[in-house]
Design a protein around this motif. Sequence first.
Motif, PDB file in Angstrom:
ATOM      1  N   ALA A  29      -6.671  29.299 -19.468  1.00  0.00           N
ATOM      2  CA  ALA A  29      -5.936  29.625 -18.250  1.00  0.00           C
ATOM      3  C   ALA A  29      -6.745  29.266 -17.001  1.00  0.00           C
ATOM      4  N   ALA A  30      -8.058  29.469 -17.051  1.00  0.00           N
ATOM      5  CA  ALA A  30      -8.907  29.120 -15.904  1.00  0.00           C
ATOM      6  C   ALA A  30      -8.857  27.622 -15.627  1.00  0.00           C
ATOM      7  N   ALA A  31      -8.805  26.837 -16.692  1.00  0.00           N
ATOM      8  CA  ALA A  31      -8.762  25.383 -16.522  1.00  0.00           C
ATOM      9  C   ALA A  31      -7.408  24.910 -16.018  1.00  0.00           C
ATOM     10  N   LEU A  32      -6.326  25.661 -16.323  1.00  0.00           N
ATOM     11  CA  LEU A  32      -4.971  25.169 -16.048  1.00  0.00           C
ATOM     12  C   LEU A  32      -4.290  25.805 -14.853  1.00  0.00           C
ATOM     13  N   CYS A 245     -25.032  25.069 -28.675  1.00  0.00           N
ATOM     14  CA  CYS A 245     -23.665  25.348 -29.141  1.00  0.00           C
ATOM     15  C   CYS A 245     -22.743  25.646 -27.977  1.00  0.00           C
ATOM     16  N   TYR A 246     -23.200  26.509 -27.109  1.00  0.00           N
ATOM     17  CA  TYR A 246     -22.352  26.919 -25.985  1.00  0.00           C
ATOM     18  C   TYR A 246     -22.141  25.783 -24.997  1.00  0.00           C
ATOM     19  N   VAL A 247     -23.192  25.037 -24.712  1.00  0.00           N
ATOM     20  CA  VAL A 247     -23.034  23.910 -23.795  1.00  0.00           C
ATOM     21  C   VAL A 247     -22.012  22.927 -24.349  1.00  0.00           C
ATOM     22  N   LEU A 248     -22.171  22.547 -25.612  1.00  0.00           N
ATOM     23  CA  LEU A 248     -21.247  21.591 -26.215  1.00  0.00           C
ATOM     24  C   LEU A 248     -19.815  22.119 -26.236  1.00  0.00           C
ATOM     25  N   PHE A 249     -19.668  23.369 -26.626  1.00  0.00           N
ATOM     26  CA  PHE A 249     -18.319  23.895 -26.788  1.00  0.00           C
ATOM     27  C   PHE A 249     -17.574  23.944 -25.459  1.00  0.00           C
ATOM     28  N   TYR A 250     -18.215  24.470 -24.431  1.00  0.00           N
ATOM     29  CA  TYR A 250     -17.494  24.650 -23.170  1.00  0.00           C
ATOM     30  C   TYR A 250     -17.421  23.370 -22.348  1.00  0.00           C
ATOM     31  N   VAL A 251     -18.336  22.446 -22.568  1.00  0.00           N
ATOM     32  CA  VAL A 251     -18.160  21.121 -21.973  1.00  0.00           C
ATOM     33  C   VAL A 251     -16.958  20.429 -22.614  1.00  0.00           C
ATOM     34  N   ALA A 252     -16.844  20.536 -23.943  1.00  0.00           N
ATOM     35  CA  ALA A 252     -15.747  19.862 -24.647  1.00  0.00           C
ATOM     36  C   ALA A 252     -14.403  20.514 -24.391  1.00  0.00           C
ATOM     37  N   ALA A 258     -10.018  20.691 -18.135  1.00  0.00           N
ATOM     38  CA  ALA A 258      -9.824  20.649 -16.683  1.00  0.00           C
ATOM     39  C   ALA A 258     -10.014  19.239 -16.139  1.00  0.00           C
ATOM     40  N   HIS A 259     -11.017  18.524 -16.631  1.00  0.00           N
ATOM     41  CA  HIS A 259     -11.312  17.189 -16.120  1.00  0.00           C
ATOM     42  C   HIS A 259     -10.244  16.178 -16.545  1.00  0.00           C
ATOM     43  N   ALA A 260      -9.831  16.275 -17.818  1.00  0.00           N
ATOM     44  CA  ALA A 260      -8.843  15.318 -18.310  1.00  0.00           C
ATOM     45  C   ALA A 260      -7.494  15.498 -17.631  1.00  0.00           C
ATOM     46  N   THR A 261      -7.081  16.752 -17.406  1.00  0.00           N
ATOM     47  CA  THR A 261      -5.768  16.986 -16.797  1.00  0.00           C
ATOM     48  C   THR A 261      -5.812  16.938 -15.276  1.00  0.00           C
ATOM     49  N   GLY A 262      -6.881  17.455 -14.665  1.00  0.00           N
ATOM     50  CA  GLY A 262      -6.933  17.554 -13.214  1.00  0.00           C
ATOM     51  C   GLY A 262      -7.445  16.321 -12.510  1.00  0.00           C
ATOM     52  N   VAL A 263      -8.424  15.636 -13.122  1.00  0.00           N
ATOM     53  CA  VAL A 263      -9.049  14.471 -12.482  1.00  0.00           C
ATOM     54  C   VAL A 263      -8.493  13.167 -13.042  1.00  0.00           C
ATOM     55  N   LEU A 264      -8.376  13.106 -14.367  1.00  0.00           N
ATOM     56  CA  LEU A 264      -7.930  11.864 -15.000  1.00  0.00           C
ATOM     57  C   LEU A 264      -6.412  11.778 -15.119  1.00  0.00           C
ATOM     58  N   GLY A 265      -5.720  12.869 -14.848  1.00  0.00           N
ATOM     59  CA  GLY A 265      -4.260  12.842 -14.845  1.00  0.00           C
ATOM     60  C   GLY A 265      -3.604  12.795 -16.206  1.00  0.00           C
ATOM     61  N   THR A 380     -18.757  20.079 -14.129  1.00  0.00           N
ATOM     62  CA  THR A 380     -17.871  19.656 -13.030  1.00  0.00           C
ATOM     63  C   THR A 380     -18.690  19.165 -11.841  1.00  0.00           C
ATOM     64  N   TRP A 381     -19.728  19.925 -11.493  1.00  0.00           N
ATOM     65  CA  TRP A 381     -20.581  19.544 -10.358  1.00  0.00           C
ATOM     66  C   TRP A 381     -21.317  18.235 -10.638  1.00  0.00           C
ATOM     67  N   LEU A 382     -21.851  18.091 -11.855  1.00  0.00           N
ATOM     68  CA  LEU A 382     -22.589  16.876 -12.201  1.00  0.00           C
ATOM     69  C   LEU A 382     -21.707  15.630 -12.096  1.00  0.00           C
ATOM     70  N   VAL A 383     -20.490  15.734 -12.615  1.00  0.00           N
ATOM     71  CA  VAL A 383     -19.592  14.579 -12.592  1.00  0.00           C
ATOM     72  C   VAL A 383     -19.234  14.190 -11.158  1.00  0.00           C
ATOM     73  N   HIS A 384     -18.978  15.181 -10.315  1.00  0.00           N
ATOM     74  CA  HIS A 384     -18.637  14.882  -8.919  1.00  0.00           C
ATOM     75  C   HIS A 384     -19.839  14.337  -8.144  1.00  0.00           C
ATOM     76  N   ARG A 385     -21.026  14.752  -8.548  1.00  0.00           N
ATOM     77  CA  ARG A 385     -22.225  14.357  -7.800  1.00  0.00           C
ATOM     78  C   ARG A 385     -22.896  13.107  -8.362  1.00  0.00           C
TER      79      ARG A 385
END
Length: 420
Positions: A29-32, A245-252, A258-265, A380-385
């Motif tokens: 829900a946070a991502a969408l 584990c946590y980095v991989l899971f929440y990045v994926a 959020a990135h695929a739907t919000g930035v990449l459309g 999100t910050w890394l990709v934008h920066r």
Amino acid sequence: MSTRTSRVALASFVGTAIEFYDFYIYGTAAALVLNSAFFPTLSPVAGSLAALSTFAVAFVARPLGAVLFGHFGDRVGRKATLVASLLLMGLSTVAIGLLPGYATIGVAAPVALTALRFLQGLGLGGEWGGAALLAAEHAPAGRRGWYSVFPQLGPAVGFFAAGGSFLVLSAVLDDAAFRAWGWRVPFLASAVLVLVGLRVRLRIAETPAFARVLRQRERSSLPVLEMLRRAPARLLLGGGTIVVCYVLFYVATTFGLAHATGVLGAPRAGVLADQIVAVWAMAAATVVACLLSDRWGRKPVLVSGCLAAVGAGAVFAPLLHGGQHLAAFVLALLAMGWVYGPLGALLPELFPTRFRYSASSLAYNLGGVLGGALAPTVATWLVHRHGPQSVAWYVAAAAAASVVCVLLLPETIGEEVQTT
């Protein structure tokens, strides 16, 4: 399996699956949608960052939940504490589903949302350690890796249910209805799931290891302080093993969605479907890794999983930007499951029964704070920066930290679960 063992396996699996379902529906829900529902006055990027920041609040609460529930788990018992953690998580989740948005109650809406997310974190902080102990403290020698499959599969099934519920809603509702009320349905559905979980958990007996501690009157009066005095290094190193584990899971998952739907459309339904398929790769890797950890040892499996994480991180952003969403998610979650599986046996094996609930829960949730709390926000910050490929370096750094911690810990496969 005997009837008793089957009940233990079901209780450790069902409760964990339900609690992680509750936890993951918030991330989805946070991502969408939570940015528009609770932070409509901010720009799209700022609103997304604000929504993901409330996502991170639960990770701050999780170590506190580990300390709170760990204390009662080591003093009162595993069973009663797991029932309490399930209730707290379920009630908090349903309350989020009922919470009015910014348009109705103004700034009180994001404040209340943050508070309820904090309570979710408290509940989950006491869940995993108790569920892992249900399995580990009932398991025969040489089979703890296999028995740990049951609680370790809970996150994969919980994520499948969370993603599936949003996918169905996206298919049957238009965007306006989904944003207006549809996103609340998975939160309200938690009420039914929690009742199922409570019924299962109330039927199990206390673990043999803790029952022995009760008979011998060896309970710790202050398990957290005893843990900090007797095993501080194992606590910190155990937490470090799970960072990747946590980095991989929440990045994926959260960042990827959020990135695929919000930035990449990309279409929301398509990305959700890809993630739901990919989570079964995580489940399969978890099962295989648990089995191999009983044969090869915990450390070799964990190290190989960390190395796989580096490779998965390196190709994640290129695959995502190339439209190969499913491949990106599958590779990341395969590596995640390979590392995650053996931890269900390793962390309980590191500590004696007197403070095992407190120590294994706190180690697990410290890893959650370090690895998962800010993973979507940092990515999100890394990709934008710095561009998409910077995500690879982030995952590689997390994998390196986890490998160092694994190598500094002892191999525990041949050890009996200690009682004192």
